[in-house]
Scaffold this motif. Structure first.
Motif, mmCIF file in Angstrom:
data_model
loop_
_atom_site.group_PDB
_atom_site.id
_atom_site.type_symbol
_atom_site.label_atom_id
_atom_site.label_comp_id
_atom_site.label_asym_id
_atom_site.label_seq_id
_atom_site.Cartn_x
_atom_site.Cartn_y
_atom_site.Cartn_z
ATOM 1 N N LEU A 56 -3.759 -0.570 2.648
ATOM 2 C CA LEU A 56 -4.326 -1.405 1.917
ATOM 3 C C LEU A 56 -5.582 -1.178 1.121
ATOM 4 C CD1 LEU A 56 -4.404 -4.498 4.722
ATOM 5 C CD2 LEU A 56 -2.553 -3.718 3.336
ATOM 6 N N TRP A 57 -5.931 -1.781 0.293
ATOM 7 C CA TRP A 57 -7.295 -1.750 -0.710
ATOM 8 C C TRP A 57 -7.424 -3.019 -1.353
ATOM 9 C CZ3 TRP A 57 -2.841 1.964 -1.498
ATOM 10 C CH2 TRP A 57 -3.356 3.279 -1.116
ATOM 11 N N PRO A 58 -8.867 -3.269 -1.837
ATOM 12 C CA PRO A 58 -9.127 -4.417 -2.538
ATOM 13 C C PRO A 58 -8.306 -4.598 -3.638
ATOM 14 C CG PRO A 58 -11.054 -3.092 -1.836
ATOM 15 C CD PRO A 58 -9.943 -2.160 -1.603
ATOM 16 N N GLY A 59 -8.217 -5.904 -4.122
ATOM 17 C CA GLY A 59 -7.317 -6.246 -5.180
ATOM 18 C C GLY A 59 -7.510 -5.764 -6.467
ATOM 19 N N VAL A 82 -1.293 -3.438 -1.472
ATOM 20 C CA VAL A 82 -0.761 -2.915 -0.377
ATOM 21 C C VAL A 82 0.315 -1.763 -0.832
ATOM 22 C CG1 VAL A 82 1.113 -3.497 1.472
ATOM 23 C CG2 VAL A 82 -0.670 -5.275 0.783
ATOM 24 N N ALA A 83 0.066 -0.651 -0.004
ATOM 25 C CA ALA A 83 1.095 0.589 -0.459
ATOM 26 C C ALA A 83 1.823 0.610 0.694
ATOM 27 C CB ALA A 83 0.208 1.776 -0.509
ATOM 28 N N ALA A 84 3.267 1.161 0.423
ATOM 29 C CA ALA A 84 4.022 1.590 1.664
ATOM 30 C C ALA A 84 4.498 2.830 1.390
ATOM 31 C CB ALA A 84 5.279 0.439 1.634
ATOM 32 N N VAL A 85 4.874 3.601 2.632
ATOM 33 C CA VAL A 85 5.302 4.955 2.354
ATOM 34 C C VAL A 85 6.609 4.933 2.913
ATOM 35 C CG1 VAL A 85 5.031 7.367 2.649
ATOM 36 C CG2 VAL A 85 2.729 6.267 1.709
#
Length: 328
Positions: free
Chosen positions: A73-76, A58-61
């Protein structure tokens, strides 16, 4: 739908003079109790120390003073260094911004990433953490360069005072670095290392076989013939890093501003802590990628609401605990 809502929220807050100039970016991993959807749930480096479970990245900006802008979101099994450039590409395309300065941790950085950021078709500004031990240029040229540090924040008098900070600028063939020093952390690093080495000396007196598997001990050992002994050279080398971190930037900001902007990355870390615990994003039991994405996006919207509420309370001089706000 997620993208449209995020873009609408940003347009709602901007005016003719708004420009998304400085953004803060970081990633974390969130593990699944179940299979983790069709594609998102994969095994990878777990920041939650649960390598046995499937996870997603999970990325947050964030922008401004910690306002959530978007999440991704990206695969783990996605590595951090592959996430930065796609994020910045999407920011420019989605939010109609002319200039951008990305602030990110050293886990996002590779030489290829920096080349992409500096390419003529992009020319993005950045403030990035540098890997002190693994990057040869930083280790041999930046940290060994002489020069006086400039004091930004003095030593703490009270516990709640800002942590002390000193900075100095180093140029290596046109590449700009800022070396930051926290003398309080430097003393702690030195004390911790002395405690480890003292314990290691005691252990060596009783035999060395049990020490090899201990990572804290292992980096201070070297093999001499049929036994292990303390690596005094390594201890001296490690002292060079005490209380320091190195930043690389292509901005024209002062070294002081570069360091202070980078320290604002704690806002993203705070967002992740809130998401995982306070907003109860975990556990995740959903079985489809769509429902997993919806679940995480609801947490993102909760963060937007919480930030707005905190700001409105601050405008009226209120500083309240979150549990008290919810109870009210």
């Amino acid at each position: 739908t997620k993208d449209l809502i995020e873009e609408g929220l940003f347009r709602h807050r901007r005016d003719l003079f708004s420009e998304l100039d400085l953004v803060f970016f970081d990633t974390t991993s969130i593990y699944f109790e179940g299979e983790g959807g069709d594609t998102l749930g994969q095994h990878g480096h777990s920041k939650d120390h649960r390598p046995d479970l499937k996870q997603m990245i999970v990325a947050a900006v964030l922008y401004g003073e910690g306002r959530p802008l978007c999440c991704e979101l990206w695969p783990g099994n996605t590595t951090d260094v592959t996430t930065l450039v796609p994020i910045v590409n999407r920011l420019q395309n989605r939010f109609a911004i002319r200039r951008i300065c990305i602030v990110a941790d050293r886990g996002m950085v590779s030489q290829k990433t920096i080349e992409e950021l500096e390419s003529p078709r992009r020319r993005w500004h950045y403030i990035l953490g540098a890997r002190m031990r693994s990057q040869k240029e930083v280790r041999q040229k930046v940290l060994s360069r002489g020069g006086r540090f400039r004091e930004v924040r003095p030593a703490r008098v009270k516990r709640k005072d800002p942590s002390p900070l000193k900075v100095k600028e180093v140029l290596v063939e046109g590449r700009r670095y800022v070396v930051c020093l926290n003398e309080e952390e430097a003393r702690k690093d030195a004390h911790d290392r002395e405690a480890i080495v003292a314990s290691l000396r005691e252990q060596l007196k009783r035999g060395d076989k049990s020490l090899v598997g201990n990572r804290g001990f292992r980096k201070y050992l070297k093999q001499a013939k049929a036994k292990f002994e303390i690596d005094e050279k390594k201890i001296k080398q490690e002292a060079r890093y005490d209380g320091k971190w190195v930043l690389r930037t292509n901005t024209d900001l002062s070294a002081v501003d570069v360091a202070l902007k980078y320290k604002q990355l704690w806002m993203v870390e705070h967002v992740f802590r809130s998401t995982k615990s306070l907003l109860e994003t975990r556990p995740i039991w959903h079985k489809c990628d769509e429902t997993i994405r919806g679940h995480v996006f609801c947490s993102f919207l909760a963060l937007v609401l919480r930030k707005e509420l905190d700001d409105r309370l601050a405008e009226h001089g209120h500083k309240l605990e979150w549990d008290d706000v919810i109870r009210d």
